[in-house]
Scaffold this motif. Structure first.
Motif, short mmCIF file in Angstrom:
data_model
loop_
_atom_site.label_atom_id
_atom_site.label_comp_id
_atom_site.label_asym_id
_atom_site.label_seq_id
_atom_site.Cartn_x
_atom_site.Cartn_y
_atom_site.Cartn_z
N GLY A 1 0.80 -1.23 0.00
CA GLY A 1 0.00 0.00 0.00
C GLY A 1 0.83 1.27 0.00
O GLY A 1 0.29 2.37 -0.14
N ASP A 2 2.16 1.14 0.13
CA ASP A 2 3.02 2.34 0.15
C ASP A 2 3.17 2.94 -1.26
O ASP A 2 3.04 2.25 -2.27
CB ASP A 2 4.42 1.98 0.67
N TYR A 3 3.51 4.24 -1.26
CA TYR A 3 3.89 4.94 -2.49
C TYR A 3 5.40 5.09 -2.48
O TYR A 3 5.98 5.47 -1.44
CB TYR A 3 3.21 6.30 -2.56
N LEU B 1 10.46 -2.86 -6.36
CA LEU B 1 9.54 -2.00 -5.58
C LEU B 1 8.09 -2.44 -5.79
O LEU B 1 7.30 -2.50 -4.84
CB LEU B 1 9.73 -0.54 -5.98
N ALA B 2 7.75 -2.76 -7.03
CA ALA B 2 6.36 -3.15 -7.35
C ALA B 2 5.98 -4.44 -6.63
O ALA B 2 4.82 -4.63 -6.24
CB ALA B 2 6.20 -3.31 -8.86
N ASN B 3 6.95 -5.31 -6.42
CA ASN B 3 6.67 -6.56 -5.68
C ASN B 3 6.42 -6.29 -4.20
O ASN B 3 5.74 -7.06 -3.54
CB ASN B 3 7.85 -7.54 -5.83
N LEU B 4 6.96 -5.19 -3.69
CA LEU B 4 6.79 -4.89 -2.26
C LEU B 4 5.50 -4.12 -1.96
O LEU B 4 4.87 -4.33 -0.93
CB LEU B 4 7.99 -4.08 -1.74
N GLY C 1 -0.56 -0.06 -3.44
CA GLY C 1 0.32 1.12 -3.52
C GLY C 1 0.64 1.48 -4.96
O GLY C 1 -0.03 1.05 -5.89
N LYS C 2 1.67 2.29 -5.12
CA LYS C 2 2.08 2.70 -6.48
C LYS C 2 3.58 2.98 -6.52
O LYS C 2 4.14 3.55 -5.58
CB LYS C 2 1.30 3.97 -6.85
N VAL C 3 4.20 2.58 -7.63
CA VAL C 3 5.59 2.94 -7.90
C VAL C 3 5.57 4.02 -8.98
O VAL C 3 4.97 3.83 -10.04
CB VAL C 3 6.42 1.74 -8.43
#
Ligand SMILES: C[S@@+](CC[C@H](N)C(=O)[O-])C[C@H]1O[C@@H](n2cnc3c(N)ncnc32)[C@H](O)[C@@H]1O
Length: 188
Positions: A23-25, A40-43, A48-50
């Motif tokens: 859910g992080d950006y 990053l997208a896997n985390l 969330g969004k990368v």
């Protein structure tokens, strides 16, 4: 067994991995071939969004191809633009940002990150960074422009208020030929 600290990018991911939650950006300031964006997208997973930036069309295409192949392109907003415009596109508070500096491997080596624009982007990212968030910077200085960029980045991070930021510099003590340096900035 895979080495934990064998590569500077693995080492940067080790730190980033500690703070990112679903859910992080987050920001990838230099998308390149898309490996950091994929990490990053896997985390952040689907909530969330990368936000990924690169000035080279080839890099944007490579990143899009990689993320599409993995079926998670919808987690990424890709911007074919200079990372000095990050704040024009990103309005969310972010948990992490990655700067993997230098040039795109296997591409035109004259297109590379430069100290002046890197610092503009860094300043914007720090304004967006949440407390507890982390920025990683992988610095390569085997070429003259890299040496100059390293100098400029060092002068900038030295000015960061220790009451707000913890700044870590990690280098390989026993490697030869200008081994890359990792900077980790944590917002307290
Ligand atoms: C070392 S590569 C990045 C590697 C990438 N993170 C990966 O996982 O494959 C550096 C990238 O920075 C890009 N770049 C250089 N200057 C830039 C700028 N001012 N804004 C955005 N991207 C830039 C280059 O085009 C190149 O693709």
């Amino acid at each position: 067994m895979k080495s934990l600290f064998g590569s500077i990018t693995d080492l940067s991911k080790f730190f980033i991995n500690q703070v990112i939650e679903p859910g992080d950006y987050v920001i990838d300031a230099t998308a390149g071939n898309g490996y950091d964006t994929l990490f990053l997208a896997n985390l952040i997973v689907d909530k969330g969004k990368v936000f990924s930036f690169d000035i080279q069309k080839q890099a944007i295409e490579n990143t899009k191809k990689l993320l599409s192949k993995k079926g998670i392109m919808h987690r990424v907003n890709l911007y074919h633009t200079n990372h000095i415009y990050i704040k024009k596109y990103v309005h969310n508070k972010i948990k992490a940002a990655m700067f993997n500096l230098g040039y795109l491997p296997g591409s035109d080596h004259s297109i590379m990150t430069r100290g002046e624009s890197t610092i503009i982007a860094l300043k914007q990212v720090l304004e967006l960074l949440l407390p507890g968030g982390i920025v990683s910077i992988c610095l390569y200085y085997g070429h003259p422009e890299g040496k100059e960029e390293l100098k400029e980045v060092f002068s900038f991070i030295k000015t960061l208020d220790y009451k707000i930021y913890n700044v870590l510099k990690i280098d390989y003590y026993n490697k030869i030929h200008n081994p890359p340096i990792l900077i980790i900035i944590e917002k307290r």
